[in-house]
Design an enzyme around this catalytic site. Sequence first.
Site, PDB file in Angstrom:
ATOM      1  N   SER A 260       0.839  -1.189   0.000  1.00 15.54           N
ATOM      2  CA  SER A 260       0.000   0.000   0.000  1.00 15.54           C
ATOM      3  C   SER A 260       0.874   1.239   0.000  1.00 15.54           C
ATOM      4  CB  SER A 260      -0.920   0.012   1.231  1.00 15.54           C
ATOM      5  OG  SER A 260      -0.146   0.136   2.413  1.00 15.54           O
ATOM      6  N   LYS A 261       0.230   2.405  -0.025  1.00 13.05           N
ATOM      7  CA  LYS A 261       0.967   3.664  -0.097  1.00 13.05           C
ATOM      8  C   LYS A 261       1.869   3.880   1.112  1.00 13.05           C
ATOM      9  CE  LYS A 261      -2.231   6.151  -3.103  1.00 13.05           C
ATOM     10  NZ  LYS A 261      -3.149   7.319  -3.251  1.00 13.05           N
ATOM     11  N   ARG A 262       1.517   3.264   2.241  1.00 15.90           N
ATOM     12  CA  ARG A 262       2.355   3.463   3.428  1.00 15.90           C
ATOM     13  C   ARG A 262       3.726   2.811   3.259  1.00 15.90           C
ATOM     14  NH1 ARG A 262       2.452  -0.863   7.101  1.00 15.90           N
ATOM     15  NH2 ARG A 262       1.051  -2.579   6.608  1.00 15.90           N
ATOM     16  N   GLY A 264       5.434   3.184   0.502  1.00  9.08           N
ATOM     17  CA  GLY A 264       6.156   3.980  -0.494  1.00  9.08           C
ATOM     18  C   GLY A 264       5.357   4.087  -1.777  1.00  9.08           C
TER      19      GLY A 264
END
Length: 493
Positions: A260-262, A264
């Site tokens: 996920s975006k967390r 990167g």
Amino acid sequence: MNKTNSQNTVRVRYAPSPTGDPHVGNIRTAIFTWLFAKNKSGKFVVRIEDTDQSRTVPGAVENILESLNWLSMDWDEGPNTDKPFGPYLQSKRLETYYIPFANQLLKNGKAYKCYCSPERLHEVREQRRAKKLDTSYDQKCRYLTPEQIKDIEETQTPSVIRFAMPLEGEWHLFDIIRGEVKFQNKVIDDFIIIKSDGFPTYHLANVIDDHSMEISHVIRAEEWLSSTPKHLAIYKALGWTPPEFAHLPIILAPDKSKLSKRHGTTSVLEYRKQGYLPKAIFVFLSLLGWSVDDKSEVLTIPEIIKGFSLERVSKSGAIFDIQKLNWLNGYFIRTVSDESLATTILEYWEKYPEMGIYPVPSLSQIIPIIPLIKERVKTLQDVKPLVNFFFSDDIQYNNEDLVQKGTDKETTKHALKTVVLNLSNIQQFNESNIETSLRLSAEEMELKPRQLLGSVRVALSGLEVSPPLFKSIEIIGREKSFERIDNAISKLE
């Protein structure tokens, strides 16, 4: 295979929703689908699933197509044409396809209108949750009498259309990747197929589109596996033969959680901006959950196409290893020709000025520098810091950086003056003669070569670690080199 496909031709589709930039999992699905089509000499169809108008992001369709183009993934049918099975945007297929088939399901008793308000649905869910039951719909409207329906219709109460799932029995699915999978009908909700705004949900739209576009194989993420019995039920209700299914494993972060975006960057276009080559991204994602022989780390795209099969796709999640991607990107940077890499770098700087040098150098200026940096960069983003000093006279460094370990300011100043004097006597200002002169200067000053060369390197580039020094001096040229060394001497005064 879908029996509507009279030629038994492999026809597959990549069907993204335009809710943002395509992420790596979405593009990995596109790549596997494209590879399958190419391997089977089939057709690759791009279809935009934009029925959820509230989540549609302006520009998302263009970014999806741009991502495919950047990866050199051509499509046989898609949004740029309406033939032979278009339109290829679901929002343009509403009246022609979805509503008629929804009405057919209503007429045949395979679907029904639901008039329950959001408030009632919330109340039902909470009541069932309190009783530790599943939170599915309680089917109240499924059993309304014709008289009750007539009375409700007269009040113009908003409605949706729900599919009437069989109350018993089970579905058997043979998934190409996962083998046989069973689903119990009793645990599947009467799901919505037409929303209150008149648009179809994914479940209805994708079944109708896959059938009408003669899709033979549906290749999609495993998150859709639990929805497959709903789709099989619609196929049966409409008297259609379903396509074959293959559900791809999810992509995992290094900590084994879903990427996920967390963790990167997840957007493919953001990887482009960060300086990754399209070939590296394509090959990396191709090998994320699939392998041709369990050992090959680098393959050409033709080799991947030739060896690709869904049977060799892993059932378990694949870990997104950024270090492996960096290595692979560096490999492709090292293996292209100097001219090709120089062209790629210049195109990158033109597209992303903030990542490059302004004004952008010419091809003839950048080509001689490529051999000096090729082994040192992993992404195109790494290039600017290594080559900026070739084109900029604004060389920034601390005066202390000029003075190498074991020397002092006066020794360094004298050494740099000696360098200028000795380099001035060179007739042919080339790499070999420059190296000879600098090494003789070190001997003359009774300095270790690394001490003298370290000072010269900082004076010319502002860097403690730079591309090979002697060739760099040749490229910078006699006049500019002397100016920079004289400037360093002035700073030490």
